[in-house]
Design a protein around this motif. Structure first.
Motif, PDB file in Angstrom:
ATOM      1  N   ASN A 129     -13.227  10.501  -7.103  1.00  0.00           N
ATOM      2  CA  ASN A 129     -11.667  12.027  -7.598  1.00  0.00           C
ATOM      3  C   ASN A 129     -12.408  12.738  -8.851  1.00  0.00           C
ATOM      4  N   GLN A 130     -12.236  11.980  -9.923  1.00  0.00           N
ATOM      5  CA  GLN A 130     -12.600  12.457 -11.135  1.00  0.00           C
ATOM      6  C   GLN A 130     -13.408  12.995 -12.112  1.00  0.00           C
ATOM      7  N   ASN A 131     -14.499  13.029 -11.883  1.00  0.00           N
ATOM      8  CA  ASN A 131     -16.268  13.797 -11.607  1.00  0.00           C
ATOM      9  C   ASN A 131     -16.301  14.839 -10.751  1.00  0.00           C
ATOM     10  N   SER A 132     -15.939  16.223 -10.827  1.00  0.00           N
ATOM     11  CA  SER A 132     -16.769  16.966  -9.844  1.00  0.00           C
ATOM     12  C   SER A 132     -18.075  17.369  -9.506  1.00  0.00           C
ATOM     13  N   THR A 133     -18.688  16.750 -10.446  1.00  0.00           N
ATOM     14  CA  THR A 133     -20.579  17.289 -10.374  1.00  0.00           C
ATOM     15  C   THR A 133     -20.862  16.188  -9.297  1.00  0.00           C
ATOM     16  N   ILE A 134     -20.144  15.233  -9.504  1.00  0.00           N
ATOM     17  CA  ILE A 134     -20.620  14.225  -7.833  1.00  0.00           C
ATOM     18  C   ILE A 134     -21.043  15.048  -6.531  1.00  0.00           C
ATOM     19  N   LYS A 135     -21.492  14.609  -5.839  1.00  0.00           N
ATOM     20  CA  LYS A 135     -22.193  15.898  -4.752  1.00  0.00           C
ATOM     21  C   LYS A 135     -22.156  14.612  -3.678  1.00  0.00           C
ATOM     22  N   LYS A 136     -21.834  13.204  -3.177  1.00  0.00           N
ATOM     23  CA  LYS A 136     -22.144  12.760  -2.292  1.00  0.00           C
ATOM     24  C   LYS A 136     -21.950  11.290  -2.956  1.00  0.00           C
ATOM     25  N   ILE A 137     -21.314  10.307  -1.434  1.00  0.00           N
ATOM     26  CA  ILE A 137     -20.301   8.984  -2.215  1.00  0.00           C
ATOM     27  C   ILE A 137     -21.073   8.382  -0.761  1.00  0.00           C
ATOM     28  N   GLN A 213     -15.758  15.819  -0.613  1.00  0.00           N
ATOM     29  CA  GLN A 213     -16.993  15.233  -0.566  1.00  0.00           C
ATOM     30  C   GLN A 213     -17.905  14.764   0.791  1.00  0.00           C
ATOM     31  N   PRO A 214     -19.214  14.927   0.989  1.00  0.00           N
ATOM     32  CA  PRO A 214     -19.730  14.169   1.625  1.00  0.00           C
ATOM     33  C   PRO A 214     -19.282  13.076   1.913  1.00  0.00           C
ATOM     34  N   LEU A 215     -19.095  12.178   2.659  1.00  0.00           N
ATOM     35  CA  LEU A 215     -18.796  10.326   2.291  1.00  0.00           C
ATOM     36  C   LEU A 215     -19.087  10.135   3.469  1.00  0.00           C
ATOM     37  N   ARG A 216     -20.107   9.035   2.990  1.00  0.00           N
ATOM     38  CA  ARG A 216     -20.482   8.021   4.305  1.00  0.00           C
ATOM     39  C   ARG A 216     -20.244   6.685   3.934  1.00  0.00           C
ATOM     40  N   PHE A 217     -19.818   5.434   5.293  1.00  0.00           N
ATOM     41  CA  PHE A 217     -18.907   4.394   4.669  1.00  0.00           C
ATOM     42  C   PHE A 217     -20.051   4.034   5.632  1.00  0.00           C
ATOM     43  N   ILE A 218     -20.426   2.402   5.373  1.00  0.00           N
ATOM     44  CA  ILE A 218     -21.380   1.221   6.003  1.00  0.00           C
ATOM     45  C   ILE A 218     -20.850   0.085   5.758  1.00  0.00           C
ATOM     46  N   TYR A 219     -21.122  -0.722   6.981  1.00  0.00           N
ATOM     47  CA  TYR A 219     -20.997  -1.333   6.782  1.00  0.00           C
ATOM     48  C   TYR A 219     -21.832  -2.743   7.821  1.00  0.00           C
ATOM     49  N   GLY A 220     -21.567  -3.633   7.697  1.00  0.00           N
ATOM     50  CA  GLY A 220     -22.278  -4.613   8.790  1.00  0.00           C
ATOM     51  C   GLY A 220     -20.734  -4.990   9.836  1.00  0.00           C
ATOM     52  N   SER A 221     -21.810  -5.467  11.188  1.00  0.00           N
ATOM     53  CA  SER A 221     -21.172  -5.563  12.459  1.00  0.00           C
ATOM     54  C   SER A 221     -20.476  -7.459  11.717  1.00  0.00           C
ATOM     55  N   LYS A 232     -10.031   2.257  10.562  1.00  0.00           N
ATOM     56  CA  LYS A 232      -9.158   2.687  10.226  1.00  0.00           C
ATOM     57  C   LYS A 232      -9.371   4.412   9.675  1.00  0.00           C
ATOM     58  N   ILE A 233      -9.967   4.427   8.976  1.00  0.00           N
ATOM     59  CA  ILE A 233     -10.634   5.421   7.836  1.00  0.00           C
ATOM     60  C   ILE A 233     -11.464   6.493   8.372  1.00  0.00           C
ATOM     61  N   MET A 234     -12.210   5.986  10.004  1.00  0.00           N
ATOM     62  CA  MET A 234     -12.470   6.925  10.476  1.00  0.00           C
ATOM     63  C   MET A 234     -11.411   8.241  11.284  1.00  0.00           C
ATOM     64  N   LEU A 235     -10.171   6.991  11.540  1.00  0.00           N
ATOM     65  CA  LEU A 235      -9.021   8.215  12.294  1.00  0.00           C
ATOM     66  C   LEU A 235      -7.943   8.525  11.797  1.00  0.00           C
ATOM     67  N   SER A 236      -8.910   7.977  10.219  1.00  0.00           N
ATOM     68  CA  SER A 236      -7.198   8.505   9.761  1.00  0.00           C
ATOM     69  C   SER A 236      -8.039   9.912   9.121  1.00  0.00           C
ATOM     70  N   PHE A 237      -9.328  10.055   8.737  1.00  0.00           N
ATOM     71  CA  PHE A 237     -10.147  10.829   8.009  1.00  0.00           C
ATOM     72  C   PHE A 237      -9.637  12.430   9.448  1.00  0.00           C
ATOM     73  N   GLU A 239      -7.058  11.863  11.457  1.00  0.00           N
ATOM     74  CA  GLU A 239      -6.027  12.333  11.856  1.00  0.00           C
ATOM     75  C   GLU A 239      -5.878  13.524  10.367  1.00  0.00           C
ATOM     76  N   LYS A 240      -5.891  13.734   9.617  1.00  0.00           N
ATOM     77  CA  LYS A 240      -5.572  14.474   8.568  1.00  0.00           C
ATOM     78  C   LYS A 240      -6.404  15.863   9.140  1.00  0.00           C
ATOM     79  N   GLY A 241      -7.575  16.117   9.660  1.00  0.00           N
ATOM     80  CA  GLY A 241      -8.441  17.350  10.059  1.00  0.00           C
ATOM     81  C   GLY A 241      -9.544  17.220   9.035  1.00  0.00           C
ATOM     82  N   LYS A 242     -10.001  16.501   8.353  1.00  0.00           N
ATOM     83  CA  LYS A 242     -11.079  16.038   7.825  1.00  0.00           C
ATOM     84  C   LYS A 242     -12.180  15.397   8.646  1.00  0.00           C
ATOM     85  N   SER A 243     -13.627  16.218   8.052  1.00  0.00           N
ATOM     86  CA  SER A 243     -14.719  16.323   8.943  1.00  0.00           C
ATOM     87  C   SER A 243     -15.921  16.092   7.801  1.00  0.00           C
ATOM     88  N   ASN A 244     -15.182  15.312   6.591  1.00  0.00           N
ATOM     89  CA  ASN A 244     -16.790  14.936   5.480  1.00  0.00           C
ATOM     90  C   ASN A 244     -16.960  13.198   5.818  1.00  0.00           C
TER      91      ASN A 244
END
Length: 280
Positions: A129-137, A213-221, A232-237, A239-244
């Protein structure tokens, strides 16, 4: 650590909590504390890899001054004071911003890709959020709300699996509610309390919902502290109409991507780097 060939692509890996060095020096060798084949990764993908040691911890520490779990502690077994003083979200973000600013000065075309794990995911989100040069997270193994919420989720699962009674689980949850009420009202907070609150408010979800920016959420089942609230993360995105946002779930793996006795960090890292550099 930089690749042999010049590259503008820089991967910043932000590890989780703990006063653990990046490398441990023994009598005969130096052992990386991250479970990754670092040199192989850098050469294969022709990238620059940035690792930053925790506050008060050298990049390479002698095994003789570390505890049995490779933590750097004081005589009482606590993390060293410099780590405790520096283990706040705002201070971590400031450290990484300084590193990225320094690297940008030497190469204005540098592209940053940030991969956080556990507590490092919270740092990565604010950093982006504080560095615009970051392409993906990429964010891995982190509860989208807070550590307190993570603790309560684990208690709920213990009740559902029959490990504790309903009465016991409710008592533990009420105890956690009380702890957080007291902590929020407390005027003179100690270092550990200041640290916890810095990673609690705003929640991780609030931090990442404003990212573009493109964002990926990774976790083990089987990461019990994460899996109960991960959707909750994906559902919130949505809800906000965000596809990143995209997600990657690893079956039967826990917080550190163990599957039984098998350690899968290299595979997780490889998959994530492939997402960073091979997908739009």
């Amino acid at each position: 650590m930089e690749s042999a060939k010049p590259s503008n692509k820089t991967l910043v890996f932000i590890q989780g909590s703990g006063s653990i060095p990046l490398f441990c020096k023994t009598e005969n060798t130096i052992i990386p504390m991250l479970p990754l084949e670092l040199t192989k990764i850098v050469k294969k993908w022709n990238l620059n890899l940035v690792l930053v040691a925790p506050p008060g911890v050298e990049c390479v520490e002698d095994s003789l001054i570390l505890d049995q779990n490779y933590y750097k502690t004081d005589v009482n077994g606590w993390p060293i004071m410099k780590y405790r003083q520096g283990n706040r979200l705002d201070l971590y973000v400031k450290r990484y911003l300084s590193v990225l600013d320094h690297l940008s000065e030497s190469n204005s075309n540098r592209e940053f890709y940030v991969f956080g794990h556990s507590q490092g995911s919270r740092v990565a989100a604010v950093l982006a959020n504080q560095n615009s040069t970051i392409k993906k997270i990429a964010l891995a193994s982190v509860n989208p709300i807070s550590r307190s919420h993570e603790a309560i989720s684990k208690i709920r699962l213990q009740h559902l699996s029959g490990e504790v009674t309903f009465e016991k689980s409710q008592a533990l949850i009420e105890k956690e509610y009380k702890r957080m009420r007291v902590l929020n009202r407390k005027e003179n907070k100690n270092l550990e309390e200041l640290s916890e609150l810095s990673y609690t408010y705003p929640s991780l979800l609030e931090h990442i919902l404003i990212l573009n920016q493109p964002l990926r959420f990774i976790y083990g089942s089987h990461d019990l502290g994460t899996v109960m609230e991960a959707d909750k993360i994906m559902l919130s995105f949505i809800e906000k109409g965000k596809s990143n946002l995209s997600t990657k779930v690893y079956n039967n793996m826990e917080h550190n991507f163990y599957e039984g006795d098998k350690y899968n960090w290299d595979q997780v890292f490889e998959d994530t780097i492939n997402w960073f550099f091979n997908e739009n």
